[in-house]
Design an enzyme around this catalytic site. Sequence first.
Site, PDB file in Angstrom:
ATOM      1  N   HIS A  34      -4.492  52.600  53.009  1.00 33.64           N
ATOM      2  CA  HIS A  34      -4.549  51.582  51.958  1.00 33.64           C
ATOM      3  C   HIS A  34      -4.180  52.275  50.643  1.00 33.64           C
ATOM      4  O   HIS A  34      -3.867  53.486  50.629  1.00 33.64           O
ATOM      5  CB  HIS A  34      -5.933  50.932  51.903  1.00 33.64           C
ATOM      6  CG  HIS A  34      -7.078  51.917  51.850  1.00 33.64           C
ATOM      7  ND1 HIS A  34      -7.261  52.792  50.804  1.00 33.64           N
ATOM      8  CD2 HIS A  34      -8.059  52.184  52.748  1.00 33.64           C
ATOM      9  CE1 HIS A  34      -8.329  53.525  51.024  1.00 33.64           C
ATOM     10  NE2 HIS A  34      -8.823  53.193  52.212  1.00 33.64           N
ATOM     11  N   HIS A  37      -5.593  55.809  49.841  1.00 31.67           N
ATOM     12  CA  HIS A  37      -4.901  56.944  50.474  1.00 31.67           C
ATOM     13  C   HIS A  37      -3.577  57.227  49.754  1.00 31.67           C
ATOM     14  O   HIS A  37      -3.208  58.379  49.507  1.00 31.67           O
ATOM     15  CB  HIS A  37      -4.576  56.636  51.939  1.00 31.67           C
ATOM     16  CG  HIS A  37      -5.770  56.392  52.811  1.00 31.67           C
ATOM     17  ND1 HIS A  37      -6.077  55.166  53.331  1.00 31.67           N
ATOM     18  CD2 HIS A  37      -6.733  57.238  53.266  1.00 31.67           C
ATOM     19  CE1 HIS A  37      -7.172  55.253  54.074  1.00 31.67           C
ATOM     20  NE2 HIS A  37      -7.592  56.495  54.052  1.00 31.67           N
ATOM     21  N   GLN A  61     -16.369  63.525  64.380  1.00 31.84           N
ATOM     22  CA  GLN A  61     -17.126  63.172  63.189  1.00 31.84           C
ATOM     23  C   GLN A  61     -17.776  61.792  63.299  1.00 31.84           C
ATOM     24  O   GLN A  61     -18.363  61.301  62.344  1.00 31.84           O
ATOM     25  CB  GLN A  61     -16.267  63.261  61.929  1.00 31.84           C
ATOM     26  CG  GLN A  61     -15.200  62.203  61.791  1.00 31.84           C
ATOM     27  CD  GLN A  61     -14.307  62.499  60.602  1.00 31.84           C
ATOM     28  OE1 GLN A  61     -13.555  63.478  60.608  1.00 31.84           O
ATOM     29  NE2 GLN A  61     -14.404  61.695  59.558  1.00 31.84           N
ATOM     30  N   ASP A 150     -15.340  59.604  48.952  1.00 32.40           N
ATOM     31  CA  ASP A 150     -16.226  60.312  49.894  1.00 32.40           C
ATOM     32  C   ASP A 150     -16.682  61.584  49.177  1.00 32.40           C
ATOM     33  O   ASP A 150     -16.215  62.684  49.470  1.00 32.40           O
ATOM     34  CB  ASP A 150     -15.465  60.618  51.188  1.00 32.40           C
ATOM     35  CG  ASP A 150     -14.972  59.343  51.842  1.00 32.40           C
ATOM     36  OD1 ASP A 150     -15.760  58.689  52.526  1.00 32.40           O
ATOM     37  OD2 ASP A 150     -13.791  58.975  51.644  1.00 32.40           O
ATOM     38  N   GLN A 153     -18.176  64.522  51.085  1.00 28.80           N
ATOM     39  CA  GLN A 153     -17.135  65.188  51.879  1.00 28.80           C
ATOM     40  C   GLN A 153     -16.293  66.107  50.992  1.00 28.80           C
ATOM     41  O   GLN A 153     -15.966  67.245  51.370  1.00 28.80           O
ATOM     42  CB  GLN A 153     -16.250  64.120  52.518  1.00 28.80           C
ATOM     43  CG  GLN A 153     -14.992  64.650  53.157  1.00 28.80           C
ATOM     44  CD  GLN A 153     -14.249  63.553  53.901  1.00 28.80           C
ATOM     45  OE1 GLN A 153     -14.595  63.239  55.016  1.00 28.80           O
ATOM     46  NE2 GLN A 153     -13.232  62.979  53.279  1.00 28.80           N
ATOM     47  N   SER A 185     -11.522  50.855  51.409  1.00 26.75           N
ATOM     48  CA  SER A 185     -11.947  51.597  52.596  1.00 26.75           C
ATOM     49  C   SER A 185     -11.350  50.935  53.819  1.00 26.75           C
ATOM     50  O   SER A 185     -11.228  49.703  53.867  1.00 26.75           O
ATOM     51  CB  SER A 185     -13.482  51.577  52.698  1.00 26.75           C
ATOM     52  OG  SER A 185     -13.874  51.973  53.997  1.00 26.75           O
ATOM     53  N   SER A 186     -11.004  51.760  54.794  1.00 18.85           N
ATOM     54  CA  SER A 186     -10.478  51.217  56.052  1.00 18.85           C
ATOM     55  C   SER A 186     -11.509  50.307  56.713  1.00 18.85           C
ATOM     56  O   SER A 186     -11.159  49.431  57.499  1.00 18.85           O
ATOM     57  CB  SER A 186     -10.118  52.360  56.994  1.00 18.85           C
ATOM     58  OG  SER A 186      -9.349  53.315  56.306  1.00 18.85           O
TER      59      SER A 186
HETATM   60  P1  AMP Z   1     -10.233  58.499  55.538  1.00 16.45           P
HETATM   61  O1  AMP Z   1      -8.945  58.140  56.186  1.00 16.45           O
HETATM   62  O2  AMP Z   1     -11.110  57.320  55.284  1.00 16.45           O
HETATM   63  O3  AMP Z   1     -10.921  59.636  56.216  1.00 16.45           O
HETATM   64  O4  AMP Z   1      -9.864  59.008  54.088  1.00 16.45           O
HETATM   65  C1  AMP Z   1      -8.883  59.975  53.875  1.00 16.45           C
HETATM   66  C2  AMP Z   1      -8.920  60.420  52.445  1.00 16.45           C
HETATM   67  O5  AMP Z   1      -8.684  59.288  51.597  1.00 16.45           O
HETATM   68  C3  AMP Z   1     -10.277  61.002  52.031  1.00 16.45           C
HETATM   69  O6  AMP Z   1     -10.062  62.103  51.166  1.00 16.45           O
HETATM   70  C4  AMP Z   1     -10.917  59.854  51.306  1.00 16.45           C
HETATM   71  O7  AMP Z   1     -11.876  60.251  50.344  1.00 16.45           O
HETATM   72  C5  AMP Z   1      -9.708  59.227  50.634  1.00 16.45           C
HETATM   73  N1  AMP Z   1      -9.992  57.850  50.269  1.00 16.45           N
HETATM   74  C6  AMP Z   1     -10.461  56.867  51.080  1.00 16.45           C
HETATM   75  N2  AMP Z   1     -10.658  55.741  50.373  1.00 16.45           N
HETATM   76  C7  AMP Z   1     -10.313  56.016  49.085  1.00 16.45           C
HETATM   77  C8  AMP Z   1     -10.305  55.276  47.876  1.00 16.45           C
HETATM   78  N3  AMP Z   1     -10.697  54.004  47.835  1.00 16.45           N
HETATM   79  N4  AMP Z   1      -9.885  55.882  46.748  1.00 16.45           N
HETATM   80  C9  AMP Z   1      -9.499  57.185  46.771  1.00 16.45           C
HETATM   81  N5  AMP Z   1      -9.480  57.940  47.876  1.00 16.45           N
HETATM   82  C10 AMP Z   1      -9.887  57.366  49.024  1.00 16.45           C
END
Ligand code: AMP
Length: 281
Positions: A34, A37, A61, A150, A153, A185-186
């Site tokens: 989204h 990312h 995880q 996150d 993380q 968020s996904s």
């Molecule tokens: P994920 O695919 O959810 O594991 O996220 C991959 C990366 O994208 C991680 O570093 C997340 O913190 C970042 N991320 C996810 N959602 C957002 C967001 N809304 N804004 C900024 N970074 C994000």
Amino acid sequence: MSIVRSRRALARLTARWKREGEVIGVVPTMGALHAGHLSLVRRAKAQCRRVIVTLFVNPRQFDNAADLAAYPRTERSDWAMLKPLGIDVLYAPPAAEIYPSGHCTTVSVAGFSRDLEGRFRPGHFDGVATVVAKLFLQTGADRAYFGEKDFQQLALVTRMAADLDIPVRVIACPTIREPDGLAMSSRNRRLSPAARDIAPALAANLFEAARRIEAGGSPAACLRQAHRRILAAGFAKVEYVELRSAADLSPLVRVDRPARILAAAWLDGVRLIDNVKVAAR
Ligand code: AMP
């Protein structure tokens, strides 16, 4: 942009880039991309000659098999979203490339792993630390881009890279939000329309608590109020709403240094997390 699925093919590319002195950036993701990312990818593109986006839904995880099974897998649309950004490689390995038979090493970042999220998702951060360490080493990245969305993380991988002498610079990128404040968020796509209307109450109450604390309100009272109001908005359960030091996530009772309010709450069977900045007084 090419899709690479094997460590060996990736290593051939990165060895060439390194010989040529090119800076490599990596953006680790689990796909279902989204705008949040994509903001990380754009930042990487602006700062690095070569950019690798990794797409791996890391089974280690997930503390819950149903959550892993329900996690969206949308490689085709992820590919289409990345294409215009001009990255070099989408690294989308099968699980055997990350965890070949006999793999038995786990990276655990003591202190970070069992706190906050770790209290409610046992093993989650060991899975994150292990896969991120491997992705850092497999990509040989000079810079790695992580979202503040996150926040725990981000803190954990920064600590892990430093502790293991992995020569990568971890870059923090701001949380991208929907117009109504909901952090992208996904997982949001699993919310029903009614729940989607309620969801922004999480961020709204964290921002409100941060504003009141910055204005001199008692942190404990402001956090309690945020907790109550998130439930009153229609969330089923609040797992935590806590004030922590932004530098090392240690608990704070007063804001005498840069801080963060972090929270996790359940809505419509979906677990949402968010966090906001609190300026030091
Ligand atoms: P994920 O695919 O959810 O594991 O996220 C991959 C990366 O994208 C991680 O570093 C997340 O913190 C970042 N991320 C996810 N959602 C957002 C967001 N809304 N804004 C900024 N970074 C994000």
